[in-house]
Motif scaffolding. Sequence first.
Motif, PDB file in Angstrom:
ATOM      1  N   MET A 166       0.826  -1.197   0.000  1.00 59.38           N
ATOM      2  CA  MET A 166       0.000   0.000   0.000  1.00 59.38           C
ATOM      3  C   MET A 166       0.868   1.258   0.000  1.00 59.38           C
ATOM      4  N   ARG A 167       2.018   1.196   0.676  1.00 54.10           N
ATOM      5  CA  ARG A 167       2.848   2.395   0.726  1.00 54.10           C
ATOM      6  C   ARG A 167       3.447   2.705  -0.634  1.00 54.10           C
ATOM      7  N   TYR A 168       3.665   1.688  -1.470  1.00 60.39           N
ATOM      8  CA  TYR A 168       4.176   1.932  -2.811  1.00 60.39           C
ATOM      9  C   TYR A 168       3.124   2.610  -3.685  1.00 60.39           C
ATOM     10  N   ILE A 169       1.901   2.174  -3.548  1.00 62.51           N
ATOM     11  CA  ILE A 169       0.816   2.780  -4.323  1.00 62.51           C
ATOM     12  C   ILE A 169       0.628   4.238  -3.920  1.00 62.51           C
ATOM     13  N   MET A 170       0.631   4.515  -2.638  1.00 61.72           N
ATOM     14  CA  MET A 170       0.461   5.893  -2.185  1.00 61.72           C
ATOM     15  C   MET A 170       1.656   6.763  -2.575  1.00 61.72           C
ATOM     16  N   THR A 171       2.847   6.188  -2.589  1.00 61.80           N
ATOM     17  CA  THR A 171       4.025   6.930  -3.037  1.00 61.80           C
ATOM     18  C   THR A 171       3.880   7.322  -4.495  1.00 61.80           C
ATOM     19  N   ILE A 172       3.396   6.402  -5.314  1.00 66.04           N
ATOM     20  CA  ILE A 172       3.203   6.695  -6.733  1.00 66.04           C
ATOM     21  C   ILE A 172       2.121   7.748  -6.925  1.00 66.04           C
ATOM     22  N   VAL A 173       1.017   7.632  -6.198  1.00 70.43           N
ATOM     23  CA  VAL A 173      -0.074   8.606  -6.317  1.00 70.43           C
ATOM     24  C   VAL A 173       0.414   9.995  -5.928  1.00 70.43           C
ATOM     25  N   TRP A 174       1.083  10.110  -4.792  1.00 72.54           N
ATOM     26  CA  TRP A 174       1.571  11.422  -4.343  1.00 72.54           C
ATOM     27  C   TRP A 174       2.627  11.979  -5.290  1.00 72.54           C
ATOM     28  N   ALA A 175       3.485  11.126  -5.815  1.00 70.18           N
ATOM     29  CA  ALA A 175       4.506  11.595  -6.751  1.00 70.18           C
ATOM     30  C   ALA A 175       3.870  12.138  -8.025  1.00 70.18           C
ATOM     31  N   ILE A 176       2.819  11.484  -8.506  1.00 69.13           N
ATOM     32  CA  ILE A 176       2.125  11.980  -9.695  1.00 69.13           C
ATOM     33  C   ILE A 176       1.472  13.329  -9.405  1.00 69.13           C
ATOM     34  N   LEU A 177       0.826  13.456  -8.262  1.00 67.49           N
ATOM     35  CA  LEU A 177       0.178  14.722  -7.917  1.00 67.49           C
ATOM     36  C   LEU A 177       1.190  15.849  -7.731  1.00 67.49           C
ATOM     37  N   ILE A 178       2.254  15.581  -7.005  1.00 63.76           N
ATOM     38  CA  ILE A 178       3.264  16.611  -6.760  1.00 63.76           C
ATOM     39  C   ILE A 178       4.018  16.941  -8.054  1.00 63.76           C
ATOM     40  N   GLY A 179       4.343  15.938  -8.842  1.00 65.86           N
ATOM     41  CA  GLY A 179       5.024  16.172 -10.111  1.00 65.86           C
ATOM     42  C   GLY A 179       4.191  17.007 -11.066  1.00 65.86           C
ATOM     43  N   ALA A 180       2.889  16.727 -11.128  1.00 64.64           N
ATOM     44  CA  ALA A 180       2.007  17.510 -11.993  1.00 64.64           C
ATOM     45  C   ALA A 180       1.894  18.948 -11.500  1.00 64.64           C
ATOM     46  N   ALA A 181       1.797  19.135 -10.189  1.00 61.01           N
ATOM     47  CA  ALA A 181       1.698  20.487  -9.635  1.00 61.01           C
ATOM     48  C   ALA A 181       2.974  21.284  -9.886  1.00 61.01           C
ATOM     49  N   VAL A 182       4.123  20.670  -9.667  1.00 56.76           N
ATOM     50  CA  VAL A 182       5.400  21.352  -9.902  1.00 56.76           C
ATOM     51  C   VAL A 182       5.553  21.690 -11.380  1.00 56.76           C
ATOM     52  N   SER A 183       5.220  20.749 -12.237  1.00 60.53           N
ATOM     53  CA  SER A 183       5.317  20.985 -13.672  1.00 60.53           C
ATOM     54  C   SER A 183       4.382  22.110 -14.109  1.00 60.53           C
ATOM     55  N   TYR A 184       3.160  22.129 -13.588  1.00 61.27           N
ATOM     56  CA  TYR A 184       2.208  23.180 -13.940  1.00 61.27           C
ATOM     57  C   TYR A 184       2.714  24.553 -13.503  1.00 61.27           C
TER      58      TYR A 184
END
Length: 58
Positions: free
Chosen positions: A1-19
């Motif tokens: 579960m921690r791997y899935i949440m790490t991926i989800v948060w990384a996608i959200l943070i990466g998209a926000a930083v990129s935007y």
Amino acid sequence: MRYIMTIVWAILIGAAVSYVLTSMGGEPFVLSEALILSGIFVIAAFILGEGVLREKSN
């Protein structure tokens, strides 16, 4: 579960930083570039979490 949440948060943070960075630079937001940045964040989080920052048991 921690791997899935790490991926989800990384996608959200990466998209926000990129935007934010593309908005500041006056460039269009490109989702594929945001996902590449998110992939880099995921790899960095896994390396840091499993190796560098792990507490050593006595």
